[in-house]
Write a protein that holds these residues in place. Structure first.
Motif, PDB file in Angstrom:
ATOM      1  N   ILE A 100       5.178   6.950   0.691  1.00  0.00           N
ATOM      2  CA  ILE A 100       5.801   5.813   1.348  1.00  0.00           C
ATOM      3  C   ILE A 100       4.978   4.572   1.021  1.00  0.00           C
ATOM      4  CG2 ILE A 100       6.893   7.076   3.241  1.00  0.00           C
ATOM      5  CD1 ILE A 100       4.643   6.146   5.036  1.00  0.00           C
ATOM      6  N   THR A 101       5.665   3.455   0.997  1.00  0.00           N
ATOM      7  CA  THR A 101       5.000   2.206   0.616  1.00  0.00           C
ATOM      8  C   THR A 101       5.282   1.147   1.679  1.00  0.00           C
ATOM      9  OG1 THR A 101       5.231   2.731  -1.722  1.00  0.00           O
ATOM     10  CG2 THR A 101       4.838   0.428  -1.175  1.00  0.00           C
ATOM     11  N   ILE A 102       4.228   0.480   2.089  1.00  0.00           N
ATOM     12  CA  ILE A 102       4.424  -0.629   3.035  1.00  0.00           C
ATOM     13  C   ILE A 102       4.168  -1.948   2.308  1.00  0.00           C
ATOM     14  CG2 ILE A 102       3.834   0.678   5.112  1.00  0.00           C
ATOM     15  CD1 ILE A 102       1.036  -0.876   4.852  1.00  0.00           C
ATOM     16  N   ARG A 107      -5.479   5.744   7.266  1.00  0.00           N
ATOM     17  CA  ARG A 107      -6.563   5.566   6.298  1.00  0.00           C
ATOM     18  C   ARG A 107      -5.986   5.277   4.911  1.00  0.00           C
ATOM     19  NH1 ARG A 107      -9.371  10.996   5.893  1.00  0.00           N
ATOM     20  NH2 ARG A 107      -7.707  11.347   4.414  1.00  0.00           N
ATOM     21  N   ASP A 108      -4.996   6.072   4.499  1.00  0.00           N
ATOM     22  CA  ASP A 108      -4.450   5.904   3.150  1.00  0.00           C
ATOM     23  C   ASP A 108      -3.673   4.599   2.984  1.00  0.00           C
ATOM     24  OD1 ASP A 108      -5.612   8.223   2.403  1.00  0.00           O
ATOM     25  OD2 ASP A 108      -3.788   9.410   2.250  1.00  0.00           O
ATOM     26  N   LEU A 109      -3.033   4.152   4.065  1.00  0.00           N
ATOM     27  CA  LEU A 109      -2.275   2.892   3.967  1.00  0.00           C
ATOM     28  C   LEU A 109      -3.150   1.680   4.271  1.00  0.00           C
ATOM     29  CD1 LEU A 109       1.124   3.854   5.650  1.00  0.00           C
ATOM     30  CD2 LEU A 109       0.734   3.335   3.241  1.00  0.00           C
ATOM     31  N   GLY A 110      -4.350   1.938   4.791  1.00  0.00           N
ATOM     32  CA  GLY A 110      -5.253   0.830   5.091  1.00  0.00           C
ATOM     33  C   GLY A 110      -4.799   0.016   6.284  1.00  0.00           C
ATOM     34  N   VAL A 111      -4.242   0.692   7.287  1.00  0.00           N
ATOM     35  CA  VAL A 111      -3.796   0.000   8.500  1.00  0.00           C
ATOM     36  C   VAL A 111      -4.486   0.633   9.711  1.00  0.00           C
ATOM     37  CG1 VAL A 111      -1.563  -0.619   7.521  1.00  0.00           C
ATOM     38  CG2 VAL A 111      -1.792   1.520   8.782  1.00  0.00           C
ATOM     39  N   ALA A 164       1.098   5.579   0.263  1.00  0.00           N
ATOM     40  CA  ALA A 164       0.385   6.768   0.742  1.00  0.00           C
ATOM     41  C   ALA A 164       1.232   7.992   0.468  1.00  0.00           C
ATOM     42  CB  ALA A 164       0.098   6.652   2.229  1.00  0.00           C
ATOM     43  N   ARG A 215     -13.246  13.010   2.818  1.00  0.00           N
ATOM     44  CA  ARG A 215     -12.183  12.436   3.655  1.00  0.00           C
ATOM     45  C   ARG A 215     -11.925  10.963   3.332  1.00  0.00           C
ATOM     46  NH1 ARG A 215     -14.172  15.065   9.394  1.00  0.00           N
ATOM     47  NH2 ARG A 215     -14.023  17.214   8.703  1.00  0.00           N
ATOM     48  N   ALA A 216     -12.438  10.514   2.195  1.00  0.00           N
ATOM     49  CA  ALA A 216     -12.285   9.090   1.848  1.00  0.00           C
ATOM     50  C   ALA A 216     -10.831   8.761   1.552  1.00  0.00           C
ATOM     51  CB  ALA A 216     -13.155   8.750   0.647  1.00  0.00           C
ATOM     52  N   LYS A 217     -10.556   7.489   1.623  1.00  0.00           N
ATOM     53  CA  LYS A 217      -9.187   7.019   1.420  1.00  0.00           C
ATOM     54  C   LYS A 217      -8.698   7.300  -0.004  1.00  0.00           C
ATOM     55  CE  LYS A 217      -6.926   2.580   1.723  1.00  0.00           C
ATOM     56  NZ  LYS A 217      -7.079   1.363   2.489  1.00  0.00           N
ATOM     57  N   ARG A 218      -7.418   7.690  -0.121  1.00  0.00           N
ATOM     58  CA  ARG A 218      -6.818   7.860  -1.440  1.00  0.00           C
ATOM     59  C   ARG A 218      -6.096   6.558  -1.775  1.00  0.00           C
ATOM     60  NH1 ARG A 218      -3.451  13.281  -0.309  1.00  0.00           N
ATOM     61  NH2 ARG A 218      -2.772  12.026   1.433  1.00  0.00           N
ATOM     62  N   THR A 232      -8.917  -4.678   9.351  1.00  0.00           N
ATOM     63  CA  THR A 232      -7.632  -4.057   9.721  1.00  0.00           C
ATOM     64  C   THR A 232      -7.484  -2.651   9.129  1.00  0.00           C
ATOM     65  OG1 THR A 232      -6.496  -4.971   7.806  1.00  0.00           O
ATOM     66  CG2 THR A 232      -6.487  -6.316   9.790  1.00  0.00           C
ATOM     67  N   ASP A 233      -8.387  -2.286   8.233  1.00  0.00           N
ATOM     68  CA  ASP A 233      -8.329  -0.982   7.559  1.00  0.00           C
ATOM     69  C   ASP A 233      -9.157   0.027   8.353  1.00  0.00           C
ATOM     70  OD1 ASP A 233      -8.416   1.168   5.859  1.00  0.00           O
ATOM     71  OD2 ASP A 233      -8.780  -0.011   4.057  1.00  0.00           O
ATOM     72  N   SER A 234      -8.508   1.124   8.764  1.00  0.00           N
ATOM     73  CA  SER A 234      -9.215   2.102   9.598  1.00  0.00           C
ATOM     74  C   SER A 234     -10.086   3.050   8.774  1.00  0.00           C
ATOM     75  CB  SER A 234      -8.200   2.914  10.405  1.00  0.00           C
ATOM     76  OG  SER A 234      -7.339   3.598   9.515  1.00  0.00           O
ATOM     77  N   SER A 235     -10.004   2.972   7.449  1.00  0.00           N
ATOM     78  CA  SER A 235     -10.783   3.919   6.632  1.00  0.00           C
ATOM     79  C   SER A 235     -12.267   3.579   6.644  1.00  0.00           C
ATOM     80  CB  SER A 235     -10.258   3.945   5.196  1.00  0.00           C
ATOM     81  OG  SER A 235     -10.241   2.653   4.673  1.00  0.00           O
ATOM     82  N   ALA A 258       0.861  -1.191   0.000  1.00  0.00           N
ATOM     83  CA  ALA A 258       0.000   0.000   0.000  1.00  0.00           C
ATOM     84  C   ALA A 258       0.888   1.228   0.000  1.00  0.00           C
ATOM     85  CB  ALA A 258      -0.908  -0.004   1.217  1.00  0.00           C
ATOM     86  N   ASP A 312     -12.764  -4.989   5.361  1.00  0.00           N
ATOM     87  CA  ASP A 312     -11.407  -5.170   5.883  1.00  0.00           C
ATOM     88  C   ASP A 312     -11.350  -4.614   7.301  1.00  0.00           C
ATOM     89  OD1 ASP A 312      -8.777  -5.453   6.441  1.00  0.00           O
ATOM     90  OD2 ASP A 312      -8.025  -4.358   4.693  1.00  0.00           O
ATOM     91  N   LEU A 355      -2.822   9.040   7.527  1.00  0.00           N
ATOM     92  CA  LEU A 355      -1.863   8.067   6.998  1.00  0.00           C
ATOM     93  C   LEU A 355      -2.382   6.634   7.191  1.00  0.00           C
ATOM     94  CD1 LEU A 355       0.826   8.173   5.538  1.00  0.00           C
ATOM     95  CD2 LEU A 355       1.971   7.795   7.703  1.00  0.00           C
TER      96      LEU A 355
END
Lengths: 378, 132
Positions: free
Chosen positions: B4-6, B45-49, A124, A210-213, A330-333, A122, A328, B43
């Motif tokens: 940044i990439t995880i 939210r964008d990284l999905g963690v 960001a 505010r949605a995820k990019r 684990t995803d906080s979005s 992922a 998901d 961050l």
């Protein structure tokens, strides 16, 4: 065929062609690499097998439209235009998702094994997200809440002055088409719908802002800018729509109370029609512009970075149910980009998203049941 | 645009990957002192963690002096300390000795080590070395 039947059939035919056009457009506005809710990878999504998949979708859309029209018109020409309209629409609404699921399953069989690896990554941006569209959405939310509350207060204060029978549906000339006994429910029905619907649309605009990019890997700069532009435009669309809905329902409530008191002439009906037409035009043109200029998630603005692989939620086939429902934990979005179609969808692995949907659906369902009970339909 | 990439398939924990990449960006000068960086929520939210993952990375970077976290002003890249903290310097020197030893074990020559150090620190190293 009389005039009424011709109008009904005309609307039905327009609806079938509109849905057909949207279905044909949806796979063509997707982010590169995505097809029918499935991530196939950027290279594979332009291959021969993907082309074959697209052709089968196009043929399927034509078949769905043709069958819906044949059934609808067939019943209509036998002298039952309303039944024909409803049956044809029902066929359209049943066959379209069936066609999607069928194509989705075919797409899933084409997923190359390398795709699973990308889903583990992922990316960001480290630029602070200014959430463009945020301010307009916040203003729209406050305005919708205040106006809807004001409308409810006005209806409550007018209750005593209303006659025993009140109009529940105003026609084009501003007169009551349907009347019902006066009660708290009939008087407060429209303001309550206003209180539930318009703030919700504005809230959606705020969440979308505010949605995820979902960036592409590597130098996803252009990808991030494209998404921010799309997200801003889409959030503005929802904010504007929320304000239109609020205006329409507020004017409807005011008109109903005025008509009940015998105060209104023709003007309120015309105003309502103008607002409705403006709202439909606004939504239609905005959606068309979004599809043509931005594409889903800004896909049309990604030129230059579209070859880089998608990462995260959009690339993870395992996190999507039928390619449309993202789950998901684990995803906080709260909201992520849709894989098929236009816009964003909730992350149903997030408890807040589940609670929000449950509250909203309960409110709508409760209002509909209450309405049907009040008018003796149930 | 800096990204940044995880990678969840790597052995490192996600918070460690985030912290490492941010340190590298600060060290390379790509992230300058005072630059605002995304909030924990954004961050994550964008990284999905989860929020905790990013919060842990940010706390670590704050403790190491790379980030400044303020409630209202948000998160910014910290400026280098005005005065040398002797204890911190000694601790880091120990770490540096271990890294240098590992590089030597990996077959890196002294000249190459100096070139690498020079490239990392920038043109100022030569001037300072000459002054001594």
């Amino acid at each position: 065929m009389d005039g009424e039947a011709a109008v009904i059939n005309g609307f039905f035919t327009f609806r079938v062609f509109l849905v057909g056009a949207i279905l044909l457009a949806y796979p063509r506005i997707s982010r590169k690499g995505l097809m029918f809710g499935t991530y196939l990878g950027e290279r594979h999504s332009e291959g021969a097998s993907a082309g074959k998949l697209m052709r089968s979708w196009d043929i399927g859309c034509a078949v769905v439209m043709g069958v819906s029209l044949l059934i609808g018109w067939g019943i209509s020409l036998s002298g039952q235009p309303i039944r024909g309209n409803l049956t044809g629409t029902a066929v359209l609404l049943l066959l379209s998702p069936a066609l999607y699921v069928w194509t989705y399953r075919k797409a899933r069989r084409q997923v190359p094994p390398t795709v699973a690896r990308q889903a583990k990554q992922a990316s960001a941006s480290l630029e602070v997200d200014e959430s463009p569209g945020d301010h307009f959405a916040a203003v729209a939310l406050v305005v919708c809440l205040l106006v809807a509350l004001g409308s409810a207060a006005h209806a409550t204060l007018s209750f005593e002055a209303l006659p025993d029978r009140i109009p529940t549906l105003a026609n084009l000339v501003g007169l009551g088409d349907e009347v019902a006994d006066k009660s708290i429910i009939t008087v407060l029905l429209v303001p309550t719908f206003n209180l539930v619907l318009s703030p919700f649309f504005a809230l959606m605009a705020l969440l979308i802002a505010r949605a995820k990019r979902s960036l592409r890997g590597g130098s996803g700069g252009r990808s991030a800018e494209a998404q921010v532009a799309f997200r801003r435009a889409y959030s503005h669309l929802w904010s504007g729509f929320a304000l239109f809905v609020c205006l329409l329902l507020t004017v409807t409530s005011l008109a109903m109370i005025s008509v009940a008191r015998g105060e209104t002439g023709r003007s309120s009906g015309i105003v309502l029609v103008c607002i409705s037409v403006a709202m439909i035009l606004y939504a239609g043109f905005s959606l068309f512009r979004l599809m043509k200029r931005f594409g889903q998630g800004g896909s049309r603005l990604e030129i230059g970075s579209a070859e880089a692989p998608l990462t995260g939620a959009l690339a993870d086939n395992a996190r999507w149910i039928l390619g449309v429902m993202y789950v998901d934990r684990t995803d906080s979005s709260l909201m992520v980009e849709s894989r098929f179609g236009l816009g964003y969808t909730f992350n149903f692995g997030n408890p807040v998203a589940i609670a929000l949907n449950a509250v909203y659906l309960s409110a709508i369902l409760g209002l509909v049941v209450l309405t049907l009970l009040e008018f003796g339909v149930l | 645009m800096l990204t940044i990439t995880i990678d969840r398939d790597l052995g490192d924990a996600v918070y460690a990957q985030v912290a490492r990449q941010m340190r590298q960006l600060v060290a390379s000068g790509a992230l300058r002192p005072g630059t605002p960086i995304p909030s924990v929520r954004q961050l994550a939210r964008d990284l999905g963690v989860s929020l905790n993952t990013i919060a842990r990375a940010y706390r670590l970077l704050e403790a190491e002096g790379f980030l400044v976290i303020r409630d209202r002003a948000g998160v910014t890249v910290a400026a280098p300390a005005a005065e040398v903290d002797d204890a911190a310097r000694d601790a880091l020197l120990d770490e540096l000795r271990v890294i240098v030893a590992r590089l030597r074990q990996a077959g890196v020559s002294s000249d190459e080590l100096l070139r690498m150090a020079s490239a990392e620190v920038g043109p100022g190293i030569g001037a300072r070395k000459g002054a001594r």
